[in-house]
Write a protein that holds these residues in place. Structure first.
Motif, PDB file in Angstrom:
ATOM      1  N   PHE A   1      37.259  45.027  48.057  1.00  0.00           N
ATOM      2  CA  PHE A   1      37.861  43.853  48.689  1.00  0.00           C
ATOM      3  C   PHE A   1      37.337  42.537  48.135  1.00  0.00           C
ATOM      4  O   PHE A   1      37.814  41.475  48.507  1.00  0.00           O
ATOM      5  N   ILE A   2      36.348  42.577  47.254  1.00  0.00           N
ATOM      6  CA  ILE A   2      35.851  41.356  46.608  1.00  0.00           C
ATOM      7  C   ILE A   2      36.353  41.338  45.175  1.00  0.00           C
ATOM      8  O   ILE A   2      36.086  42.260  44.398  1.00  0.00           O
ATOM      9  N   ALA A   3      37.102  40.306  44.828  1.00  0.00           N
ATOM     10  CA  ALA A   3      37.628  40.178  43.471  1.00  0.00           C
ATOM     11  C   ALA A   3      36.629  39.483  42.559  1.00  0.00           C
ATOM     12  O   ALA A   3      36.394  39.907  41.432  1.00  0.00           O
ATOM     13  N   ARG A   4      36.034  38.405  43.053  1.00  0.00           N
ATOM     14  CA  ARG A   4      35.026  37.690  42.250  1.00  0.00           C
ATOM     15  C   ARG A   4      34.167  36.836  43.161  1.00  0.00           C
ATOM     16  O   ARG A   4      34.551  36.494  44.283  1.00  0.00           O
ATOM     17  N   ILE A   5      32.968  36.511  42.651  1.00  0.00           N
ATOM     18  CA  ILE A   5      32.018  35.664  43.369  1.00  0.00           C
ATOM     19  C   ILE A   5      31.663  34.494  42.462  1.00  0.00           C
ATOM     20  O   ILE A   5      31.305  34.681  41.301  1.00  0.00           O
ATOM     21  N   GLU A   6      31.778  33.319  43.022  1.00  0.00           N
ATOM     22  CA  GLU A   6      31.540  32.088  42.269  1.00  0.00           C
ATOM     23  C   GLU A   6      30.290  31.409  42.822  1.00  0.00           C
ATOM     24  O   GLU A   6      30.106  31.342  44.039  1.00  0.00           O
ATOM     25  N   ASP A   7      29.390  30.920  41.945  1.00  0.00           N
ATOM     26  CA  ASP A   7      28.197  30.229  42.432  1.00  0.00           C
ATOM     27  C   ASP A   7      28.510  28.777  42.751  1.00  0.00           C
ATOM     28  O   ASP A   7      29.658  28.323  42.610  1.00  0.00           O
ATOM     29  N   SER A   8      27.497  28.039  43.190  1.00  0.00           N
ATOM     30  CA  SER A   8      27.722  26.659  43.631  1.00  0.00           C
ATOM     31  C   SER A   8      28.137  25.739  42.499  1.00  0.00           C
ATOM     32  O   SER A   8      28.652  24.647  42.749  1.00  0.00           O
ATOM     33  N   ASP A   9      27.929  26.163  41.255  1.00  0.00           N
ATOM     34  CA  ASP A   9      28.340  25.353  40.105  1.00  0.00           C
ATOM     35  C   ASP A   9      29.713  25.745  39.575  1.00  0.00           C
ATOM     36  O   ASP A   9      30.171  25.216  38.559  1.00  0.00           O
ATOM     37  N   GLY A  10      30.354  26.695  40.243  1.00  0.00           N
ATOM     38  CA  GLY A  10      31.691  27.109  39.835  1.00  0.00           C
ATOM     39  C   GLY A  10      31.715  28.197  38.786  1.00  0.00           C
ATOM     40  O   GLY A  10      32.782  28.500  38.238  1.00  0.00           O
ATOM     41  N   ASN A  11      30.581  28.814  38.497  1.00  0.00           N
ATOM     42  CA  ASN A  11      30.521  29.888  37.511  1.00  0.00           C
ATOM     43  C   ASN A  11      30.681  31.238  38.197  1.00  0.00           C
ATOM     44  O   ASN A  11      30.143  31.463  39.282  1.00  0.00           O
ATOM     45  N   ASP A  12      31.399  32.135  37.547  1.00  0.00           N
ATOM     46  CA  ASP A  12      31.559  33.478  38.088  1.00  0.00           C
ATOM     47  C   ASP A  12      30.262  34.265  37.920  1.00  0.00           C
ATOM     48  O   ASP A  12      29.769  34.434  36.801  1.00  0.00           O
ATOM     49  N   THR A  13      29.708  34.742  39.036  1.00  0.00           N
ATOM     50  CA  THR A  13      28.531  35.597  38.968  1.00  0.00           C
ATOM     51  C   THR A  13      28.903  37.065  39.101  1.00  0.00           C
ATOM     52  O   THR A  13      28.088  37.941  38.845  1.00  0.00           O
ATOM     53  N   TYR A  14      30.122  37.326  39.536  1.00  0.00           N
ATOM     54  CA  TYR A  14      30.600  38.699  39.653  1.00  0.00           C
ATOM     55  C   TYR A  14      32.112  38.690  39.529  1.00  0.00           C
ATOM     56  O   TYR A  14      32.788  37.857  40.126  1.00  0.00           O
ATOM     57  N   VAL A  15      32.625  39.594  38.746  1.00  0.00           N
ATOM     58  CA  VAL A  15      34.067  39.819  38.644  1.00  0.00           C
ATOM     59  C   VAL A  15      34.296  41.320  38.760  1.00  0.00           C
ATOM     60  O   VAL A  15      33.648  42.119  38.080  1.00  0.00           O
ATOM     61  N   ALA A  16      35.169  41.723  39.659  1.00  0.00           N
ATOM     62  CA  ALA A  16      35.399  43.144  39.909  1.00  0.00           C
ATOM     63  C   ALA A  16      35.920  43.843  38.662  1.00  0.00           C
ATOM     64  O   ALA A  16      36.694  43.282  37.893  1.00  0.00           O
ATOM     65  N   SER A  17      35.466  45.071  38.484  1.00  0.00           N
ATOM     66  CA  SER A  17      35.958  45.919  37.393  1.00  0.00           C
ATOM     67  C   SER A  17      36.395  47.257  37.985  1.00  0.00           C
ATOM     68  O   SER A  17      35.774  48.292  37.751  1.00  0.00           O
ATOM     69  N   PRO A  18      37.466  47.255  38.766  1.00  0.00           N
ATOM     70  CA  PRO A  18      37.868  48.495  39.426  1.00  0.00           C
ATOM     71  C   PRO A  18      38.496  49.478  38.445  1.00  0.00           C
ATOM     72  O   PRO A  18      39.246  49.080  37.549  1.00  0.00           O
ATOM     73  N   PRO A  19      38.194  50.756  38.580  1.00  0.00           N
ATOM     74  CA  PRO A  19      38.934  51.754  37.786  1.00  0.00           C
ATOM     75  C   PRO A  19      40.414  51.684  38.156  1.00  0.00           C
ATOM     76  O   PRO A  19      40.769  51.637  39.334  1.00  0.00           O
ATOM     77  N   VAL A  20      41.266  51.646  37.174  1.00  0.00           N
ATOM     78  CA  VAL A  20      42.700  51.502  37.411  1.00  0.00           C
ATOM     79  C   VAL A  20      43.451  52.665  36.789  1.00  0.00           C
ATOM     80  O   VAL A  20      42.915  53.410  35.971  1.00  0.00           O
ATOM     81  N   THR A  21      44.714  52.781  37.167  1.00  0.00           N
ATOM     82  CA  THR A  21      45.503  53.925  36.725  1.00  0.00           C
ATOM     83  C   THR A  21      46.253  53.656  35.435  1.00  0.00           C
ATOM     84  O   THR A  21      46.810  54.579  34.851  1.00  0.00           O
ATOM     85  N   CYS A  22      46.288  52.406  34.999  1.00  0.00           N
ATOM     86  CA  CYS A  22      47.034  52.089  33.788  1.00  0.00           C
ATOM     87  C   CYS A  22      46.473  50.805  33.201  1.00  0.00           C
ATOM     88  O   CYS A  22      45.668  50.110  33.818  1.00  0.00           O
ATOM     89  N   ALA A  23      46.901  50.469  32.001  1.00  0.00           N
ATOM     90  CA  ALA A  23      46.345  49.307  31.310  1.00  0.00           C
ATOM     91  C   ALA A  23      46.771  47.996  31.946  1.00  0.00           C
ATOM     92  O   ALA A  23      46.029  47.027  31.946  1.00  0.00           O
TER      93      ALA A  23
END
Length: 853
Positions: free
Chosen positions: A622-644
């Motif tokens: 349920f979390i797609a990405r997390i952004e720090d106080s400076d606007g930088n992505d500290t986490y971006v989801a990498s879910p296993p998917v069924t297709c490209a």
């Protein structure tokens, strides 16, 4: 000359002593002085914010409300007001203002007490970051040395920016940006001069000068600020006078929540604390973007609530929450009583306590209502007059509202879960003056309907089957009533929603959708228990030999039992583990085929996603990405998917531009396709209605979505304690559950309310998955299908479609209503044509002499 000489020596000595004292004091307190180098990399405590995928605020977590602003983003009038009031010579001194010190010393000498401070903005910054507000000389000395050091390290603008963002300004607001939002609900740049002056006056006493808790003191302080600005020629006389006379408009404003999704917000809060720890999670200014789009979440919340109210209305009215006056009044309910408690005992219909009969005044009613909580669309009201077929209500804001007959004619008396009283004929059959009741705000925002806190609970969760991304989640009617997230935590018996997995195991064991199985009663003697197990269909109708497609669509219990016997209980249980079910949660007995296992709605949605995506097991997230106080992505989801390319970039812009891992295949594409075909028939049925051979599947009510590509399965447990519907299209899978939190309570049955007729009460009889859970699923999917792909599953390789006879499952040359096209894995299709003269099925004996192929 001698006098002058001694005077000079005295002055020099005093100067040396002063310098020496200062140096000595510095070295004395130096070990206790903090390093101000941390100011170069200062991290203000900023609350964590949770957003939907489309950027709407869901919630905010943290002790302090703060909106950091750069100096150029702070309006000049605010800067002027702070400088004029706190430190008018800020840009002229080096951290300590000698003129201010002499002025404070003169006041001390002339009055004998400290009435005027000499703290500069830099000294206040030193105190706010490193010291306390203790009134002690040693604290003042430390404050002075730290201020001098800060002035060497930072520029004046940097110091002022830190100060304006660090200030404690009351009501958990830190910094002028947060204060503007808390007190006025607007951005700082939108405030007028009077509002700016009010905020500028708060640093000296955020609690005693607060415009909410102490408006009179706040006005006096505001006028002092305005006077200082006028003296410094920062405002005109006209501006001064207008702001001087301005009324107090401040009131508390919480964070501007754009989408109410408290269950989702709590999931994020828990996950962030697990990742970073509470202190870091709550103070680092993280912005957490979820996978949930605001429109889908709102649709899910509305569907759950509307569905529960529909159930509650058909089961009858349980009476008012309280009665404030009249012959049968009772003492006012305390605030900590449960909201579900109603005045009338459902068994005796008696009012347990009595109070005076004197009618309450309007201000008494308003005061009473102001203390009552609200839950979602439910609003407390008091009946002040009852007419023939209408009633006059007073709402908590003091407004009067007329409740019309059609807003209450559903309210026949509740007797028990299975019985309702007679339909009311007048408003007096339902309401009495002095009743404290609930009314439900309708979609237009201005109309109300008589309501009550629903008896049962419900949950809904929707996933994207290609990635496992949560599309919507609702854990109950109201987070304020119960924080228990039933979508994730409630393990309830799943009933017939288990059958697609039983059938999938059978299809992988050489069965086909055309295979005939005997739909006939089963009796199995249990010597140990001294009793017989007799699984029954519901309704208890048996059709004899029946094709698997039709048996699944019509949810034939005895067919499911025969399938698990044929495949084997252990093999079936092991097969079910492929769908993400834990081995310890799967019963190892034949009752598994009827849904004796207990799973959460999330587990069920994930398992059905395997059918929707062609055979892959995805991981819900349920979390797609997390952004720090400076606007930088500290986490971006990498879910296993069924297709490209699974619509992720289209739905979430550029959040998932990186390469994603492949989800594991757990069943064949062919099996997933065939089960989807069977579950599609559960909605659309089969046969020929003009030729009187038509039949409906258990999910036929979903036909009003007018979507040929949806599939799903109903589920109902014994005694109707749990009801389910899990369904999907190619782009979304959703699971709904309805039942009482107390597993001993059954959902019961209803009779037709004569006031409503079939048009307004289409559901009567026993509650079930098809009547209790499915309507909520339909309402949600009506909105969701507008945005998610809904296409036929592509025909897998090694599949063929042949025409078979409806009755026997054998090949047919007939093109009429007696035959249909059926899908088979290549090599499993029938090879023999039905004999038109004798279309009876061919019997293949097994150990039970009950299986047909």
């Amino acid at each position: 000359m001698k006098f002058i000489k001694y005077l000079l020596l005295t002055l020099i000595t005093l100067a040396l002593l002063t310098v020496g004292s200062i140096v000595g004091l510095y070295y004395y307190v130096k070990p206790e002085l903090p390093s101000v180098n941390t100011l170069r990399d200062v991290r203000l405590q900023i609350p964590m914010q949770v957003y939907t995928a489309d950027g709407k605020l869901v919630s905010q977590f943290g002790e302090q409300r703060r909106i950091p602003l750069s100096l150029e983003d702070i309006p000049q009038p605010m800067i002027d007001a702070i400088l004029a009031t706190e430190d008018s010579r800020f840009y002229d001194h080096r951290g300590v203002d000698p003129i201010g010190v002499l002025r404070a010393f003169r006041v001390l000498v002339t009055t004998g007490s400290i009435r005027e401070g000499a703290s500069t903005i830099t000294m206040q910054l030193a105190r706010n970051f490193f010291l306390t507000r203790e009134r002690a000389w040693m604290r003042k000395i430390k404050e002075t040395f730290i201020a001098l050091h800060i002035e060497q390290l930072l520029s004046k603008d940097e110091i002022l920016e830190l100060y304006l963002n660090k200030l404690a300004l009351g009501h958990r607001a830190y910094g002028v940006g947060a204060a503007a939002e808390v007190y006025y609900g607007r951005e700082l740049g939108q405030l007028n001069l009077a509002e700016i002056a009010t905020i500028a006056g708060l640093p000296q006493g955020p609690s005693i000068l607060n415009p909410i808790s102490n408006p009179q003191a706040s006005v006096q302080r505001r006028r002092i600020v305005l006077r200082r600005m006028l003296d410094e020629n920062l405002i005109s006389n006209e501006e001064y006078q207008a702001a001087f006379d301005a009324p107090v408009t401040a009131r508390y404003h919480g964070a501007v929540i754009e989408v109410s999704a408290p269950y989702l917000a709590e999931m994020v809060r828990h996950e962030m604390v697990e990742r970073y720890g509470a202190e870091t999670a709550y103070t680092s200014g993280f912005k957490v973007y979820t996978t949930v789009h605001s429109e889908h979440q709102l649709a899910a919340e509305k569907s759950v609530r509307d569905n529960l109210h529909a159930y509650d209305e058909r089961h009858g009215y349980r009476g008012p929450v309280n009665r404030l006056w009249g012959d049968l009044a009772r003492e006012v309910m305390s605030e900590d009583e449960e909201p579900e408690q109603t005045l009338l005992d459902p068994e005796t219909r008696a009012i347990p306590e009595r109070r005076g009969s004197e009618r309450w005044e309007s201000d008494e009613i308003i005061e009473y209502l102001s203390r009552q909580r609200t839950f979602g669309p439910l609003v407390p009201a008091v009946v002040i007059d009852v007419g023939e077929q209408e009633a006059q209500l007073m709402l908590r804001n003091g407004d009067s509202y007329q409740l019309d007959w059609q807003a209450m004619d559903w309210a026949r008396p509740y007797i028990d879960a299975d019985r309702q009283g007679p339909a009311p004929e007048t408003a007096a059959d339902i309401l009495t003056e002095g009743d404290h009741i609930w009314v439900r705000r309708l979609d237009d925002g201005s109309s109300y309907r008589l309501a009550q806190v629903p008896g049962p609970s419900s949950a809904l969760i929707a996933l994207q089957p290609d990635s496992g991304a949560v599309a919507a989640i609702v854990g109950g009617y109201s987070f304020g009533m119960s924080q228990y997230n039933r979508a994730l935590q409630a393990r309830r018996q799943v009933g017939s929603t288990i059958k697609p997995f039983i059938y999938a195991a059978a299809l992988d064991d050489d069965y086909t959708l055309g295979t005939l199985v005997n739909d006939a009663p089963i009796t199995q003697w249990n010597p140990g228990a001294g009793s017989a197990w007799r699984p029954r269909n519901s309704p208890e109708v048996y059709d004899g030999p029946i094709r698997l497609r039709k048996a699944l669509a019509r949810s034939k219990n005895v067919v499911s039992v025969r399938l698990i016997r044929s495949v084997g209980v252990d093999r079936t249980a092991e097969y079910m583990e492929r769908f993400g079910f834990a081995a310890e949660d799967i019963p190892r007995n034949e009752s598994l085929s009827l849904g004796s296992a207990s799973f959460t709605p999330l587990e069920m949605a994930r398992a059905f996603a395997v059918f929707a995506n062609g055979g892959y097991l995805v991981d819900p997230h349920f979390i797609a990405r997390i952004e720090d106080s400076d606007g930088n992505d500290t986490y971006v989801a990498s879910p296993p998917v069924t297709c490209a390319d699974c619509q992720l970039r289209e739905l979430y812009e550029d959040w998932w531009e990186h390469e994603l891992p492949q989800a594991p295949r757990v069943i064949s594409e062919q099996t997933a396709f065939l089960i989807t075909e069977g579950l599609n028939s559960a909605i659309w049925g089969g046969g020929s209605w003009p030729n009187q051979t038509g039949w409906n599947g258990t999910g036929w009510r979903a036909q009003n979505l007018r979507n040929q590509n949806i599939a799903g399965k109903t589920g109902t447990t014994n005694d109707v304690r749990d009801t389910w519907f899990v369904g999907y299209s190619t782009g979304i899978v959703a699971a709904t559950w309805v039942g009482f939190d107390n597993v001993e309570n059954a959902l019961g049955r209803t009779t037709l309310n004569s006031n409503l007729g079939r048009n307004r009460q289409p559901i009567v009889g026993s509650e079930a998955g098809a009547t209790t859970a499915l309507p909520g699923w339909i309402e949600f999917m009506r909105s969701a299908l507008e945005d998610f792909p809904s296409e036929p599953l592509e025909l897998p390789t090694d599949m063929v479609s042949v025409r078979i006879d409806e009755d026997t499952g054998l090949l047919s040359n007939q093109s009429g209503y007696t035959s249909r096209f059926e899908y088979f894995v290549r090599g499993t299709e029938p090879t023999q044509f039905v004999e038109q003269e004798d279309s009876s099925p061919r019997l293949f004996e097994d150990d039970d002499d009950e299986l047909f192929r």
